[in-house]
Scaffold this motif. Sequence first.
Motif, short mmCIF file in Angstrom:
data_model
loop_
_atom_site.label_atom_id
_atom_site.label_comp_id
_atom_site.label_asym_id
_atom_site.label_seq_id
_atom_site.Cartn_x
_atom_site.Cartn_y
_atom_site.Cartn_z
N ILE A 111 23.94 -21.03 14.57
CA ILE A 111 25.31 -21.26 14.10
C ILE A 111 25.61 -22.76 13.95
CG2 ILE A 111 27.75 -20.86 14.55
CD1 ILE A 111 26.27 -18.35 13.81
N PRO A 112 25.34 -23.59 14.98
CA PRO A 112 25.58 -25.03 14.78
C PRO A 112 24.73 -25.61 13.65
CG PRO A 112 25.34 -24.53 17.11
CD PRO A 112 24.93 -23.30 16.37
N PHE A 115 26.27 -24.78 10.20
CA PHE A 115 27.45 -25.57 9.80
C PHE A 115 27.10 -27.04 9.63
CE2 PHE A 115 29.54 -21.74 11.25
CZ PHE A 115 30.55 -21.60 10.32
N TYR A 119 27.90 -28.85 6.16
CA TYR A 119 28.66 -30.11 6.07
C TYR A 119 27.85 -31.17 5.32
CZ TYR A 119 30.40 -34.67 7.30
OH TYR A 119 30.84 -35.96 7.22
N THR A 177 34.99 -27.56 6.50
CA THR A 177 33.86 -27.16 7.33
C THR A 177 34.29 -26.91 8.77
OG1 THR A 177 32.43 -28.52 5.93
CG2 THR A 177 31.52 -27.77 8.00
N TYR A 181 34.09 -23.39 10.86
CA TYR A 181 33.34 -23.28 12.12
C TYR A 181 34.18 -22.64 13.22
CZ TYR A 181 30.71 -24.65 16.26
OH TYR A 181 30.01 -24.63 17.44
N CYS A 196 23.31 -22.30 3.87
CA CYS A 196 24.63 -22.04 4.43
C CYS A 196 25.71 -22.62 3.52
CB CYS A 196 24.73 -22.61 5.84
SG CYS A 196 23.85 -21.65 7.07
#
Length: 338
Positions: A111-112, A115, A119, A177, A181, A196
């Motif tokens: 997940i991190p 994103f 970004y 972004t 998140y 993504c």
Amino acid sequence: MELLMLEGASISFSQRSNQTWEPDRPVFFIIQGLSSLGEMKMVLFVIFLLGYLVILGGNSMILFVTLSDSRLTSPMYFFLQNLSFVDLVYTTTTIPNMLAGFLMDRLTISIPGCFLQMYCFHQLAVTGRAILTVMAYDRYLAVCNPLRYTAIMTRSVRMLLVTGAWSFGLFCTLPPTAVAYLRPYCGPNMVRHGWCDLSSVRTLVCADTSMDNVMSLSFAMVALLTTGVLILTSYFLIAASMYRMGVAERLKAFSTCAAHLTVVSISYSAASFVYISYRVGNFSSEVRIIVSVLYSALTPFLNPMIYSLRNKELRMAIRRTLVCFRPAAMSTVKAIST
């Protein structure tokens, strides 16, 4: 069945005291990519890999030559360095990850990491357009104020303009972004894109995203309209100045702007084509992914070629660099053979 197991594995459940079940946030996303194309995947893998190698080689050459050749001192080459750097990182953000997806049955991303990729991709896209805008202003000064060009475009001004371009990219991409998140993700975790992408990830949110769409569209319009209007204004003033010039001066002014004008035309034409085709045509997700990849790689792929062909000074610098490398390479080969 395998896909359902992967999707199910990404969602953990906690039992509350009232015996109801509520899903937690997924720990990873699955990137769909072009997994459904079968044997065509390897053909596309080779095409995209070759294109990516050309992007790396061309932009790295531009960076190396403009940094190492003492004759390339014009502010234009400073901005070209930044544009080549942005193109390198911009394509590296997504294409290697997508190439890995061709070789794997299922490509997952944390997940991190998802994103962060989102970004970087959008921020570098906006920053690239902002640098093209700065370069348009640079061309305006070179054509319309040639006697004051050096006095105006000092090193501090160049650094300020490039810092403004990066800050503009940060301003236009960080809020959408960050909001995406912080949204809840509790259902499917299949991202139907090659990476993504913000709009693709937003479809996985377990909440109303109408305001998110409005905010993203607003920032996108700010990014595109601001840069587009400033570039058009610069070239309108250049055209007005060229109208008052003689034929020889007009040709010289046109050659000064030709490379940048070509890059801008290709970039905004491709963006317009993608925007219209997404909303007019009823395309499959695979076609949309391929169009997105081609669009994102088109300008970084063509930039080194356009500037090398249109700029004689840069072309000569590249030739000098290659000539310098040739004796070194020959001596290395002789040393190895002996």
